[in-house]
Design a protein around this motif. Structure first.
Motif, PDB file in Angstrom:
ATOM      1  N   ASP A   4     -22.908 -23.064  47.473  1.00  7.55           N
ATOM      2  CA  ASP A   4     -22.475 -21.693  47.221  1.00  7.55           C
ATOM      3  C   ASP A   4     -21.068 -21.374  47.708  1.00  7.55           C
ATOM      4  O   ASP A   4     -20.446 -20.438  47.262  1.00  7.55           O
ATOM      5  CB  ASP A   4     -23.447 -20.713  47.880  1.00  7.55           C
ATOM      6  N   GLN A   5     -20.578 -22.108  48.681  1.00  7.79           N
ATOM      7  CA  GLN A   5     -19.283 -21.743  49.229  1.00  7.79           C
ATOM      8  C   GLN A   5     -18.673 -22.949  49.924  1.00  7.79           C
ATOM      9  O   GLN A   5     -19.264 -24.013  50.004  1.00  7.79           O
ATOM     10  CB  GLN A   5     -19.424 -20.585  50.214  1.00  7.79           C
ATOM     11  N   ALA A  31     -17.552 -25.857  46.679  1.00  9.28           N
ATOM     12  CA  ALA A  31     -17.768 -24.885  45.619  1.00  9.28           C
ATOM     13  C   ALA A  31     -16.748 -25.152  44.505  1.00  9.28           C
ATOM     14  O   ALA A  31     -15.552 -24.970  44.688  1.00  9.28           O
ATOM     15  CB  ALA A  31     -17.612 -23.468  46.154  1.00  9.28           C
ATOM     16  N   ALA A  34     -19.742 -20.611  37.056  1.00 10.90           N
ATOM     17  CA  ALA A  34     -19.921 -20.657  38.509  1.00 10.90           C
ATOM     18  C   ALA A  34     -20.209 -19.241  38.988  1.00 10.90           C
ATOM     19  O   ALA A  34     -19.573 -18.730  39.907  1.00 10.90           O
ATOM     20  CB  ALA A  34     -18.684 -21.242  39.183  1.00 10.90           C
ATOM     21  N   THR A  42     -21.359 -18.741  42.751  1.00 12.21           N
ATOM     22  CA  THR A  42     -20.251 -18.847  43.692  1.00 12.21           C
ATOM     23  C   THR A  42     -19.326 -17.637  43.588  1.00 12.21           C
ATOM     24  O   THR A  42     -18.894 -17.074  44.597  1.00 12.21           O
ATOM     25  CB  THR A  42     -19.457 -20.133  43.431  1.00 12.21           C
ATOM     26  N   LEU A  48     -11.093 -16.961  46.078  1.00 10.51           N
ATOM     27  CA  LEU A  48     -11.398 -18.321  45.621  1.00 10.51           C
ATOM     28  C   LEU A  48     -10.106 -19.011  45.193  1.00 10.51           C
ATOM     29  O   LEU A  48      -9.366 -18.474  44.354  1.00 10.51           O
ATOM     30  CB  LEU A  48     -12.383 -18.281  44.459  1.00 10.51           C
ATOM     31  N   ASP A  73     -24.655 -21.996  39.173  1.00 14.96           N
ATOM     32  CA  ASP A  73     -23.467 -22.772  38.812  1.00 14.96           C
ATOM     33  C   ASP A  73     -23.940 -23.965  37.984  1.00 14.96           C
ATOM     34  O   ASP A  73     -24.617 -24.855  38.505  1.00 14.96           O
ATOM     35  CB  ASP A  73     -22.733 -23.265  40.062  1.00 14.96           C
TER      36      ASP A  73
END
Length: 525
Positions: free
Chosen positions: A21-22, A26, A119, A122, A133, A245
């Motif tokens: 997720d991060q 990601a 995605a 995310t 991001l 995602d």
């Protein structure tokens, strides 16, 4: 048989479900798609396929803004490829296969990548946490070709009453189907649960499915705190799930290029036929338990493949909501007792916005390789059952070559309804739904009604008594009601109530409020 060297063939597929997720792991959508494409290259059994691409065709991405994601991929693959980017719509992956097959046949392309990625999980997590991001800034890039028209889903008069979201409209289709089939409310709910319980079983066998948990029909059909009612009769587990995602890619070559690349023929799956059609706004459709575009496109695709639904062994019918599946099944003449997905569907395998059908096609290719000689059919749906694309596939080459149809004249010849925006008087309920908030409380009733002249008129109500009536175990399609000029639904107008008991007893001669702001419908969870 001797194959035309220009015959289009799918030679490789790749899928990716990314669960980080991060952080550094990601991946942005174009990176997810790159990985899916590289997996598709491995799937061909040959090396260097991506470097020979002459066209890269990407399905519209919602979770990040790109101008020309195909150009990023071409540079990473070292390919001298023209790029295509699409407009929105769930029908676009299947329509891209049709266009690609025709381009290969005509010599306009030899080796093509079709794919897409999202995605969304995310992206939404970053928004929630206030994180930036570090993804590509490609907003000003322009593809060589932009494919697809506008996806105009809603008529202005629908939007004026706050009716426009798929989560509001697809339940209306299913209630109309229920009434047309003469099934009770309880039996209909059980049928929906059974349909999607089987979908969850098939998703559990799909290594790329986002949710591989198996649910019973009761667990799907019954509203609970964990599985709240969204838009009656749909619970959360009957709605497409987009918080994920995912990416998918398909490689299509001419037979001549496939042989030159050394791709073994046991990897080949042939597009046999394709058909596309579009419907008018929901407001003007003659009936809401039937999709003329699905009927025309589905049956045309089957006819062009010289088969019928009974001759098709494997299906993946677009599954944003159960009514999309059921409308498509009825359109082509196949029953709910058949397995109608090869992925597990958009509630469980995942619903990555416009790109789900690329996953459908990739999964269908793998299924057909394991069942040589059999047919597979994929349906793709955009908007509010607005744009449809159907494709038939097989490991055996089509005797007459790939064929494509646009049976739009057949759709346009179907009688349509007129729409009234200011009708004030008696109406008959044609179909209805009740939206719920995240806590499971009813918030808004939405109904399509018919005037005595057979004209359609939309009506809404946030009255608690009206919503309670529509949510009981009684079928209310065909009930008499009253619609105000402002579009408010009144089930118990004046000194008497038109509804039969026991609904009338619960109504208690309630008068609808003619003023006050409407609350927004509850969103899908």
């Amino acid at each position: 048989m001797t194959l035309d060297p220009r015959t289009p063939v799918l030679v490789g597929v790749g899928q990716l479900t990314h669960r980080v997720d991060q952080g550094a792991d990601a991946l942005e959508p174009v990176a997810l798609l790159e990985e899916a494409a590289r997996r598709a290259e491995v799937d061909t059994g040959a090396e260097g396929v991506l470097a020979t691409l002459d066209s890269i065709r990407v399905v519209s991405i919602l979770s990040w803004r790109y101008g020309d994601p195909g150009r990023v991929l071409a540079e990473r693959f070292g390919a001298d490829a023209r790029t295509i980017y699409t407009t929105g719509g769930g029908q676009t992956p299947q329509a891209l296969v049709h266009r690609t097959a025709e381009d290969v046949l005509a010599g306009r392309a030899d080796c093509v990548l079709i794919g897409g990625a999202e995605a969304w999980r995310t992206r939404q997590g970053a928004r929630r946490d206030g994180r930036a991001l570090p993804w590509s800034d490609q907003r000003d890039a322009v593809p060589d070709d932009l494919v697809g028209g506008d996806l105009a889903m809603n008529h202005p008069d629908e939007l004026a009453l706050g009716i426009g979201l798929p989560v509001q409209v697809y339940p209306l289709f299913d209630v109309a189907l229920r009434a047309a089939e003469g099934v009770s409310v309880a039996d209909h709910q059980a049928r929906l649960g059974a349909l999607y319980a089987r979908f969850s079983e098939l998703a559990a066998a799909n290594p790329y499915a986002w949710n591989r948990e198996v649910y019973t029909a009761h667990e799907i059909a019954t509203a609970t705190p964990q599985n709240g009612m969204v838009g009656f009769p749909y619970t959360k587990r009957m709605n497409s799930y987009e918080m994920l995602d995912q990416a998918a890619a398909v490689l299509c070559c001419s037979v001549e290029r496939a042989e030159a690349l050394g791709i073994a023929s046991d990897r080949w799956v042939f597009p046999h036929s394709g058909a596309e059609a579009k419907d008018t706004y929901v407001s003007f459709r003659g009936s809401l338990e039937r999709s003329p575009a699905m009927v025309a496109a589905g049956r045309s695709a089957l006819a062009l493949a010289d088969t019928e639904a009974d001759g098709v062994a494997h299906f993946d019918l677009y599954s944003c909501f159960p009514s999309a599946v059921r409308l498509a099944a009825r359109a082509i003449g196949v029953g709910d007792e058949r397995d109608l997905t090869v992925t597990g569907g958009m509630s469980f395998a995942g619903g990555p916005w416009n790109n789900y059908v690329t996953h459908s096609i990739a999964a269908m290719v793998e299924v057909l390789r394991d069942h040589p000689g059999e047919f597979g059919l994929v349906s793709a749906n955009g908007g509010l059952a607005s744009k449809e694309a159907f494709g038939v596939y097989g490991t055996h080459p089509p005797p007459a070559g790939f064929r494509r149809a646009h049976p739009q004249e057949e759709v346009d010849a179907v009688p349509r309804r007129e729409l009234s925006t200011d009708h004030d008087g008696p109406v008959t309920l044609e179909t209805y739904t009740v939206m719920h908030d995240r806590d499971g409380a009813p918030t808004l009733a939405i109904a399509a009604t018919l005037t005595p002249a057979g004209v359609r008129a939309w009506a809404i109500s946030d009255d608690v008594a009206v919503m309670a009536i529509l949510l009981d175990d009684t079928e209310h399609v065909g009930d008499e009601a009253h619609r105000t000029a402002e579009g408010r639904l009144d089930l118990c107008a004046g000194s008497g109530c038109s509804l039969p008991r026991p609904a009338a007893a619960r109504c208690n001669q309630n008068q609808l409020s003619r003023s006050g702001a409407l609350r927004s419908p509850g969103r899908g969870r």
